[in-house]
Each structure stands twice: as C-alpha cells, then as structure tokens.
Design a protein around this motif. Sequence first.
Motif, PDB file in Angstrom:
ATOM      1  N   GLU A   1      26.945  -8.455 -40.127  1.00 32.11           N
ATOM      2  CA  GLU A   1      26.556  -8.717 -38.731  1.00 32.11           C
ATOM      3  C   GLU A   1      25.908 -10.089 -38.603  1.00 32.11           C
ATOM      4  O   GLU A   1      26.208 -10.850 -37.655  1.00 32.11           O
ATOM      5  CB  GLU A   1      25.584  -7.632 -38.257  1.00 32.11           C
ATOM      6  CG  GLU A   1      26.219  -6.272 -38.019  1.00 32.11           C
ATOM      7  CD  GLU A   1      25.185  -5.250 -37.593  1.00 32.11           C
ATOM      8  OE1 GLU A   1      24.048  -5.655 -37.259  1.00 32.11           O
ATOM      9  OE2 GLU A   1      25.493  -4.040 -37.607  1.00 32.11           O
TER      10      GLU A   1
ATOM     11  N   TRP B   1      31.420  -5.609 -36.793  1.00 28.70           N
ATOM     12  CA  TRP B   1      31.981  -6.394 -35.690  1.00 28.70           C
ATOM     13  C   TRP B   1      31.709  -5.729 -34.345  1.00 28.70           C
ATOM     14  O   TRP B   1      31.430  -6.399 -33.350  1.00 28.70           O
ATOM     15  CB  TRP B   1      33.465  -6.601 -35.905  1.00 28.70           C
ATOM     16  CG  TRP B   1      34.118  -7.448 -34.862  1.00 28.70           C
ATOM     17  CD1 TRP B   1      35.051  -7.060 -33.955  1.00 28.70           C
ATOM     18  CD2 TRP B   1      33.867  -8.834 -34.604  1.00 28.70           C
ATOM     19  NE1 TRP B   1      35.413  -8.095 -33.128  1.00 28.70           N
ATOM     20  CE2 TRP B   1      34.686  -9.210 -33.521  1.00 28.70           C
ATOM     21  CE3 TRP B   1      33.032  -9.783 -35.166  1.00 28.70           C
ATOM     22  CZ2 TRP B   1      34.700 -10.499 -32.999  1.00 28.70           C
ATOM     23  CZ3 TRP B   1      33.049 -11.067 -34.652  1.00 28.70           C
ATOM     24  CH2 TRP B   1      33.867 -11.414 -33.584  1.00 28.70           C
ATOM     25  N   GLN B   2      31.783  -4.407 -34.292  1.00 28.00           N
ATOM     26  CA  GLN B   2      31.504  -3.697 -33.042  1.00 28.00           C
ATOM     27  C   GLN B   2      30.048  -3.865 -32.621  1.00 28.00           C
ATOM     28  O   GLN B   2      29.748  -3.838 -31.412  1.00 28.00           O
ATOM     29  CB  GLN B   2      31.830  -2.205 -33.215  1.00 28.00           C
ATOM     30  CG  GLN B   2      33.319  -1.920 -33.363  1.00 28.00           C
ATOM     31  CD  GLN B   2      33.599  -0.453 -33.610  1.00 28.00           C
ATOM     32  OE1 GLN B   2      32.677   0.356 -33.780  1.00 28.00           O
ATOM     33  NE2 GLN B   2      34.887  -0.084 -33.635  1.00 28.00           N
TER      34      GLN B   2
ATOM     35  N   GLU C   1      34.498  -3.444 -39.799  1.00 35.04           N
ATOM     36  CA  GLU C   1      34.805  -2.961 -38.441  1.00 35.04           C
ATOM     37  C   GLU C   1      33.539  -2.532 -37.720  1.00 35.04           C
ATOM     38  O   GLU C   1      33.335  -2.865 -36.544  1.00 35.04           O
ATOM     39  CB  GLU C   1      35.794  -1.804 -38.521  1.00 35.04           C
ATOM     40  CG  GLU C   1      36.222  -1.276 -37.155  1.00 35.04           C
ATOM     41  CD  GLU C   1      37.244  -0.159 -37.251  1.00 35.04           C
ATOM     42  OE1 GLU C   1      37.580   0.421 -36.197  1.00 35.04           O
ATOM     43  OE2 GLU C   1      37.689   0.141 -38.375  1.00 35.04           O
ATOM     44  N   GLU C   2      32.655  -1.791 -38.403  1.00 37.49           N
ATOM     45  CA  GLU C   2      31.422  -1.331 -37.770  1.00 37.49           C
ATOM     46  C   GLU C   2      30.511  -2.519 -37.441  1.00 37.49           C
ATOM     47  O   GLU C   2      29.864  -2.548 -36.379  1.00 37.49           O
ATOM     48  CB  GLU C   2      30.702  -0.358 -38.700  1.00 37.49           C
ATOM     49  CG  GLU C   2      31.454   0.961 -38.912  1.00 37.49           C
ATOM     50  CD  GLU C   2      30.727   1.884 -39.876  1.00 37.49           C
ATOM     51  OE1 GLU C   2      29.636   1.492 -40.364  1.00 37.49           O
ATOM     52  OE2 GLU C   2      31.237   2.978 -40.161  1.00 37.49           O
TER      53      GLU C   2
ATOM     54  N   ARG D   1      28.861  -7.522 -30.455  1.00 35.17           N
ATOM     55  CA  ARG D   1      29.018  -7.705 -29.007  1.00 35.17           C
ATOM     56  C   ARG D   1      29.422  -9.144 -28.672  1.00 35.17           C
ATOM     57  O   ARG D   1      28.673  -9.883 -28.045  1.00 35.17           O
ATOM     58  CB  ARG D   1      27.734  -7.347 -28.256  1.00 35.17           C
ATOM     59  CG  ARG D   1      27.461  -5.868 -28.176  1.00 35.17           C
ATOM     60  CD  ARG D   1      26.359  -5.597 -27.163  1.00 35.17           C
ATOM     61  NE  ARG D   1      26.031  -4.196 -27.084  1.00 35.17           N
ATOM     62  CZ  ARG D   1      25.159  -3.687 -26.236  1.00 35.17           C
ATOM     63  NH1 ARG D   1      24.516  -4.492 -25.400  1.00 35.17           N
ATOM     64  NH2 ARG D   1      24.914  -2.401 -26.205  1.00 35.17           N
TER      65      ARG D   1
ATOM     66  N   PRO E   1      32.719 -10.168 -27.105  1.00 39.94           N
ATOM     67  CA  PRO E   1      34.063  -9.795 -26.627  1.00 39.94           C
ATOM     68  C   PRO E   1      35.028 -10.961 -26.520  1.00 39.94           C
ATOM     69  O   PRO E   1      36.248 -10.754 -26.566  1.00 39.94           O
ATOM     70  CB  PRO E   1      33.771  -9.186 -25.251  1.00 39.94           C
ATOM     71  CG  PRO E   1      32.467  -9.780 -24.833  1.00 39.94           C
ATOM     72  CD  PRO E   1      31.683  -9.945 -26.092  1.00 39.94           C
TER      73      PRO E   1
END
Length: 505
Positions: A391, A360-361, A357-358, A364, A366
């Motif tokens: 990442e 994927w955030q 989750e971290e 960037r 969207p």
Amino acid sequence: MLLEATEDTDLQPLADACGIVTTTEAATDISIADRLAATPKSVPVPVIVVLETATAESFRIALRVGADDVVTEPISETTEPGSDTDPLVERLLDAVEPRRIQFGSDDAEQLREVLLDSGSTLMSTRSDEVDTKICWTMENVGEHAELNRIVCYLREGETFDPAYVWCPERCDTESHSLDGFPDADRLSMFENVVRPSVPPELADHSVDESGASGEEESYPTATVHVPLVADWNLVGVLSFETDTWRAWTDEEVDLYRTFADLIAHTIARNDRRLELRRRTEQLEQFSAVVSHDLRNPLNVLSGYLDLVENEISLSTYEPMDRAVTRMEALIDNLLMLAKRGDTIGKTESTSVAGVVEEAWQAVRAPDATLTLTDEIGRVRADPTRLQQMLENLFRNSVEHASTGSRAKPGDAVDHAGPSVAIEIGPRTDGADGGGMYIADDGPGIPSDVRGSLFDSGFSTADSSGIGLAIVDRIVDAHGWEVDVHNDSGAVFEVSFEAETAVNPV
C-alpha cells in the motif's frame, strides 16, 4: 642505609631498591651489628653484605648479621651507578620485589572466580539494582585483593564524581577534573596508570635532590587507575588503592582492567535501557494522542461526510473523501511506527498476487492503473505487513508521479490524476530467493535524494515522509532487501531472502 662510603658516593641507585647494604668489615663493628638488630620488623628491609673476600669467615659474619644475600664480586670502578649490571642493585631488587608483591598465582585464580561471579551478577541486574550490585562486586574484589579502597569515578561533563565507593574505613573522596588523576594523558588514551609504593619512612629516597622522580617513581600509597570506556568514550575512572608496601603484577592489573570493563559495560547498558524506556514512554503517549485525540474527531468528520454524500456534487465530495481516507492512512502509519514489540507477526506462505489485489483496493486511486505482468508466486511473510508495505509503495507512486508532466492542470500535488500507471511483477535478474519490482511511469527519483529516500520524515512531495520509512522497516523485519532506481520512472525492487522464499504452487 648502612654502607661504608665517602662523601662523593652516589647512593641514589640503591635508594630505589630500599634495602641495607654493608660490608663484612663493617658488620664486625658492634655498633653496626646493634643497628642491624634494631631494624623494625614491621618494615621488611633486606640486608645485603658485600664480601671483600669469599672466605668461610666472611660467610659466617654475613650469617651472624642475618644477611638476606651476599655480593661476592667487587663493584667494578667502570660500572655506572644504577646500571643494569650493578650487582648491589640487582641483589637488592631480587630481595625487595618478592616482598612487595602480595598477589600470587593463587590470588589471581581466586580473583578470576570473583570476577566471573561479578560478571554474571552485573549482566543480570535490573535498573533498580545497578547501584547495589556494583557496590557489592567492588567489596568482593577489594577484600580478595586485600585493598584499602576502590573508588568508581563517573564523568559528568568535565568533572569526575565518586559515584561508587568501597572503603571499609572512613575515607573522604571528592570530585575533580581529569587532570586530578595521575598521568591523565595516559588515561585519556585508555591506558592503565600503575603506581607502586614504598614504606612512608623510605618514600623520600625515591626523589632525587632536584625533586625529579625516576622512571619507576614510588609513592606512600600504591594505586592502579583504570579507564572506564564505553562506545570509545572515557566515561569514568576506576581507582584501586592500598596503603601497604606493595608493587603490582601485570596479571593483577589485567584482572582489574577486566573488572573495570564489566562496570563500564553495566553502566552503559543500563543507560541505554533507561533511554529506551524513556523513549518508549514517549511513544506510548504519542500513540494515545494519535489513536484517541486525532482518530475520534476524524471519525466524526467521516460520519458527517457520509450523511451529505447525496446532497453535494461529486466534484466536491470526492476531494473531501480522499482527504479523510489519507488522514486515516496517515494515522495507521504513525501508530505502526510507534508500535511496541515486533514489526511483523507470524509469517506464513502467502500469495503475493492476492495481497497485491487487496493492497490496491485499499489505496483508493480510481484514475490510476495497476498491471500485474506475471505470476510472482508465494513468499513466507506476515500477510498484514506485506499488504501495508505494498500500500505504501502504491501510494508513493500515486503521490510522486503527480509531479510529472503527465499530471493534468488543477490536480492536487499529492494525487496523480488519470495518467499514472503502476506495474508489478517478478524480478527477472536471477536474484537468489526471487523477488518483485514495483514500477511507475512518473518522473523518477532525483539522484541527489536517493540515499535519503527511506529516512523517516523525508519527502519530495509535501507528504509526511513516513510511508517509505515503514516500507524499509517491514522489508528489514522480514530479512529482505529493497532498492530503488530509475527506468522511465521509479522502480522499487524487493529481494526475498533465499531461506524464506517459497516456490509457486
């Protein structure tokens, strides 16, 4: 050589044995006895007496002239000179060889102890101590082996230079090619070259009238040349020399080879150390440029971009924002590759889903979608490096999936657009220790580049080619494995090592 013989007698087989042969009849001659008594004591030449008849008087004559040995059987007319059955040659060799060998079992044991100390000294040496300690160990070996010189030649192109020399008395050494060493072909095949010696006044007898030498040719100087081998390359030659009348034992030569291997390993290890130091310094300079000269202007650009965010259209702002974000990620990746020390830090039991989750955030993207199909569980890992690995895998999917037919017209080549979908879940193939897969619905990996995919600088989408190299480095540092194949898109599979995997809680 005192031997009753005719002009047709071939003395060459006895010349190699370097001794005096006479008969009991000749030994009774006063002039012969005087010549035997005048033999120089500094040159240990044995005397062999041939007994015409094995009588008590014959033995008394042999003792009177100081015979070292006697031959009681006559030389057969059918015995060829120089053959293994020639009694004179056998007796002469039996008398001569022990005197020429100056290296006994006690000497071998002492030299082993010296080499053991030398090995400990050389293996613990610093780069600035290499020259001093090699010279010191050469001196120790030379003194214990009673040698006159030890010269270490190191290869520089086609020339061998005398880099290290031990010579108690003044001696001249010079550079020369490989052909300047005896039996250069054998040295090039990593073989030892051993040459015994004879006293200078007897050396002329070791070459026949035609100038051709025998199989055991002898020289005034006894030498052992040992190749210095590193990484299956001839990097030098170590020469052991003595001016005394000497033959070499196999045990002695083996110990010299061990010493040469120690020196070759020390030199090769120091060369690698210096090369690593040079590259490290280059990486440090590179890191300074990346972290300062590139990041500072980028920070200025990012600051001005924030100021105009509300003053320009979204379609203009977003491409610039993505470019700045990508440059920041690229700088972080470059610094990671140039980072000294361990690739990973302290490991701990880590929730894979939380790190996903971290990661994927931070990507960037969207317009892309990420689906976690099932619980992956926990694994022992460095959370920061695990996030960086994910990442880079996510960015790889976003960048390379854009080359598929699903990308919209006008999309940049390094962005996927709204249609890319990424899926992550646990491996279901029953692999030991578990693992996970990261799949996308892009065009997949071309089969002809799959073997180069994790090479630094390799890319098929005009990117830096660093991302997957970092993935491979992080995976390797954890003791895991990564593989890639196609299945309606690219699929990366990470196998966790059994010892490091942790069951879900």
